[in-house]
Write a protein that holds these residues in place. Structure first.
Motif, PDB file in Angstrom:
ATOM      1  N   TYR A  74       0.827  -1.215   0.000  1.00  0.00           N
ATOM      2  CA  TYR A  74       0.000   0.000   0.000  1.00  0.00           C
ATOM      3  C   TYR A  74       0.854   1.256   0.000  1.00  0.00           C
ATOM      4  O   TYR A  74       1.978   1.253   0.489  1.00  0.00           O
ATOM      5  N   THR A  75       0.274   2.302  -0.504  1.00  0.00           N
ATOM      6  CA  THR A  75       0.819   3.645  -0.337  1.00  0.00           C
ATOM      7  C   THR A  75      -0.310   4.492   0.238  1.00  0.00           C
ATOM      8  O   THR A  75      -1.477   4.212  -0.016  1.00  0.00           O
ATOM      9  N   ILE A  76       0.035   5.493   1.035  1.00  0.00           N
ATOM     10  CA  ILE A  76      -0.969   6.325   1.694  1.00  0.00           C
ATOM     11  C   ILE A  76      -0.943   7.712   1.067  1.00  0.00           C
ATOM     12  O   ILE A  76       0.122   8.314   0.934  1.00  0.00           O
ATOM     13  N   TRP A  77      -2.098   8.194   0.677  1.00  0.00           N
ATOM     14  CA  TRP A  77      -2.232   9.554   0.165  1.00  0.00           C
ATOM     15  C   TRP A  77      -2.998  10.383   1.185  1.00  0.00           C
ATOM     16  O   TRP A  77      -3.962   9.912   1.783  1.00  0.00           O
ATOM     17  N   GLN A  78      -2.569  11.599   1.379  1.00  0.00           N
ATOM     18  CA  GLN A  78      -3.280  12.560   2.232  1.00  0.00           C
ATOM     19  C   GLN A  78      -3.815  13.629   1.291  1.00  0.00           C
ATOM     20  O   GLN A  78      -3.062  14.219   0.532  1.00  0.00           O
ATOM     21  N   ILE A  79      -5.117  13.874   1.327  1.00  0.00           N
ATOM     22  CA  ILE A  79      -5.739  14.871   0.460  1.00  0.00           C
ATOM     23  C   ILE A  79      -6.304  15.966   1.351  1.00  0.00           C
ATOM     24  O   ILE A  79      -7.168  15.708   2.182  1.00  0.00           O
ATOM     25  N   MET A  80      -5.787  17.169   1.176  1.00  0.00           N
ATOM     26  CA  MET A  80      -6.192  18.283   2.025  1.00  0.00           C
ATOM     27  C   MET A  80      -6.612  19.459   1.149  1.00  0.00           C
ATOM     28  O   MET A  80      -6.206  19.568   0.004  1.00  0.00           O
ATOM     29  N   GLY A  81      -7.417  20.313   1.714  1.00  0.00           N
ATOM     30  CA  GLY A  81      -7.816  21.526   1.021  1.00  0.00           C
ATOM     31  C   GLY A  81      -9.111  22.058   1.590  1.00  0.00           C
ATOM     32  O   GLY A  81      -9.812  21.358   2.331  1.00  0.00           O
ATOM     33  N   PRO A  82      -9.457  23.290   1.235  1.00  0.00           N
ATOM     34  CA  PRO A  82     -10.650  23.906   1.821  1.00  0.00           C
ATOM     35  C   PRO A  82     -11.957  23.209   1.425  1.00  0.00           C
ATOM     36  O   PRO A  82     -12.941  23.300   2.146  1.00  0.00           O
ATOM     37  N   ASP A  83     -11.977  22.516   0.308  1.00  0.00           N
ATOM     38  CA  ASP A  83     -13.206  21.874  -0.154  1.00  0.00           C
ATOM     39  C   ASP A  83     -13.239  20.380   0.124  1.00  0.00           C
ATOM     40  O   ASP A  83     -14.112  19.673  -0.373  1.00  0.00           O
ATOM     41  N   ILE A  84     -12.280  19.882   0.886  1.00  0.00           N
ATOM     42  CA  ILE A  84     -12.206  18.447   1.166  1.00  0.00           C
ATOM     43  C   ILE A  84     -12.920  18.144   2.479  1.00  0.00           C
ATOM     44  O   ILE A  84     -12.674  18.773   3.496  1.00  0.00           O
ATOM     45  N   SER A  85     -13.814  17.169   2.440  1.00  0.00           N
ATOM     46  CA  SER A  85     -14.515  16.703   3.638  1.00  0.00           C
ATOM     47  C   SER A  85     -14.872  15.250   3.421  1.00  0.00           C
ATOM     48  O   SER A  85     -14.640  14.690   2.354  1.00  0.00           O
ATOM     49  N   SER A  86     -15.463  14.631   4.423  1.00  0.00           N
ATOM     50  CA  SER A  86     -15.860  13.235   4.259  1.00  0.00           C
ATOM     51  C   SER A  86     -16.877  13.085   3.134  1.00  0.00           C
ATOM     52  O   SER A  86     -16.975  12.041   2.515  1.00  0.00           O
ATOM     53  N   GLY A  87     -17.634  14.144   2.846  1.00  0.00           N
ATOM     54  CA  GLY A  87     -18.572  14.096   1.726  1.00  0.00           C
ATOM     55  C   GLY A  87     -17.887  14.032   0.392  1.00  0.00           C
ATOM     56  O   GLY A  87     -18.474  13.634  -0.618  1.00  0.00           O
ATOM     57  N   SER A  88     -16.598  14.419   0.342  1.00  0.00           N
ATOM     58  CA  SER A  88     -15.843  14.394  -0.912  1.00  0.00           C
ATOM     59  C   SER A  88     -15.557  12.979  -1.386  1.00  0.00           C
ATOM     60  O   SER A  88     -15.177  12.782  -2.528  1.00  0.00           O
ATOM     61  N   GLY A 108      -9.736  18.974   9.897  1.00  0.00           N
ATOM     62  CA  GLY A 108      -8.927  19.808   9.026  1.00  0.00           C
ATOM     63  C   GLY A 108      -7.797  19.074   8.325  1.00  0.00           C
ATOM     64  O   GLY A 108      -7.146  19.631   7.445  1.00  0.00           O
ATOM     65  N   LEU A 109      -7.556  17.818   8.709  1.00  0.00           N
ATOM     66  CA  LEU A 109      -6.490  17.039   8.073  1.00  0.00           C
ATOM     67  C   LEU A 109      -6.937  16.357   6.788  1.00  0.00           C
ATOM     68  O   LEU A 109      -6.152  15.670   6.148  1.00  0.00           O
ATOM     69  N   GLY A 110      -8.200  16.525   6.424  1.00  0.00           N
ATOM     70  CA  GLY A 110      -8.659  16.008   5.133  1.00  0.00           C
ATOM     71  C   GLY A 110      -8.893  14.511   5.117  1.00  0.00           C
ATOM     72  O   GLY A 110      -9.341  13.919   6.093  1.00  0.00           O
ATOM     73  N   LEU A 111      -8.547  13.908   3.988  1.00  0.00           N
ATOM     74  CA  LEU A 111      -8.822  12.494   3.748  1.00  0.00           C
ATOM     75  C   LEU A 111      -7.536  11.689   3.659  1.00  0.00           C
ATOM     76  O   LEU A 111      -6.516  12.182   3.186  1.00  0.00           O
ATOM     77  N   ARG A 112      -7.598  10.452   4.094  1.00  0.00           N
ATOM     78  CA  ARG A 112      -6.509   9.481   3.940  1.00  0.00           C
ATOM     79  C   ARG A 112      -6.998   8.450   2.943  1.00  0.00           C
ATOM     80  O   ARG A 112      -8.118   7.961   3.049  1.00  0.00           O
ATOM     81  N   VAL A 113      -6.156   8.124   1.982  1.00  0.00           N
ATOM     82  CA  VAL A 113      -6.520   7.133   0.969  1.00  0.00           C
ATOM     83  C   VAL A 113      -5.468   6.043   0.967  1.00  0.00           C
ATOM     84  O   VAL A 113      -4.284   6.321   0.781  1.00  0.00           O
ATOM     85  N   LEU A 114      -5.892   4.808   1.207  1.00  0.00           N
ATOM     86  CA  LEU A 114      -5.000   3.657   1.143  1.00  0.00           C
ATOM     87  C   LEU A 114      -5.098   3.110  -0.270  1.00  0.00           C
ATOM     88  O   LEU A 114      -6.164   2.639  -0.690  1.00  0.00           O
ATOM     89  N   VAL A 115      -4.005   3.173  -1.003  1.00  0.00           N
ATOM     90  CA  VAL A 115      -4.024   2.757  -2.404  1.00  0.00           C
ATOM     91  C   VAL A 115      -3.116   1.554  -2.571  1.00  0.00           C
ATOM     92  O   VAL A 115      -1.953   1.575  -2.151  1.00  0.00           O
ATOM     93  N   SER A 116      -3.659   0.530  -3.184  1.00  0.00           N
ATOM     94  CA  SER A 116      -2.861  -0.658  -3.466  1.00  0.00           C
ATOM     95  C   SER A 116      -1.770  -0.284  -4.466  1.00  0.00           C
ATOM     96  O   SER A 116      -2.035   0.363  -5.471  1.00  0.00           O
ATOM     97  N   ARG A 117      -0.549  -0.670  -4.192  1.00  0.00           N
ATOM     98  CA  ARG A 117       0.562  -0.376  -5.110  1.00  0.00           C
ATOM     99  C   ARG A 117       0.353  -1.074  -6.446  1.00  0.00           C
ATOM    100  O   ARG A 117       0.858  -0.621  -7.464  1.00  0.00           O
TER     101      ARG A 117
END
Length: 120
Positions: A74-88, A108-117
């Motif tokens: 896995y690789t972990i992505w962090q997605i942050m920004g003013p328009d990012i929420s759990s609804g995103s 305020g830390l946004g979303l974490r995405v676990l992506v299969s390599r």
């Protein structure tokens, strides 16, 4: 230091592993397993992965539990920004939605995405 029963298909939790004196060994994020799989996925600092796995092995005893280091899967992505929420999450492709979680530490830390390599 958290209840893993709070982990759901849509929700990850933050937690910490403590030693017998109550000192923090490692702070972690705990995610649900991949679809149809039992157990949990635990995210920790990459340098602490092997020692955390060894620590957990001490408590396994005779339980039918498998503990494995999946950092290479896995690789972990962090997605942050003013328009990012759990609804995103709904805006993500369906195969990523199951691996996308609101960061449980702070909204305020946004979303974490676990992506299969394998899917990169």
């Amino acid at each position: 230091t958290n209840d893993v029963k709070l982990v759901t298909a849509e929700k990850a939790i933050s937690a910490a592993f403590l030693n017998n004196l109550g000192r923090v060994l490692q702070d972690v994020l705990i995610y649900p397993p991949e679809s149809g799989q039992p157990g949990f996925r635990i995210e920790c600092d990459s340098s602490a992965g092997p020692s955390l796995a060894q620590y957990l092995q001490r408590f396994k005893l005779r339980a039918k539990v498998s503990i494995e280091d999946t950092a290479d899967k896995y690789t972990i992505w962090q997605i942050m920004g003013p328009d990012i929420s759990s609804g995103s999450v709904a805006d993500f492709p369906s195969d990523l939605r199951r691996s996308c979680f609101q960061d449980p530490r702070h909204d305020g830390l946004g979303l974490r995405v676990l992506v299969s390599r394998e899917k990169n």
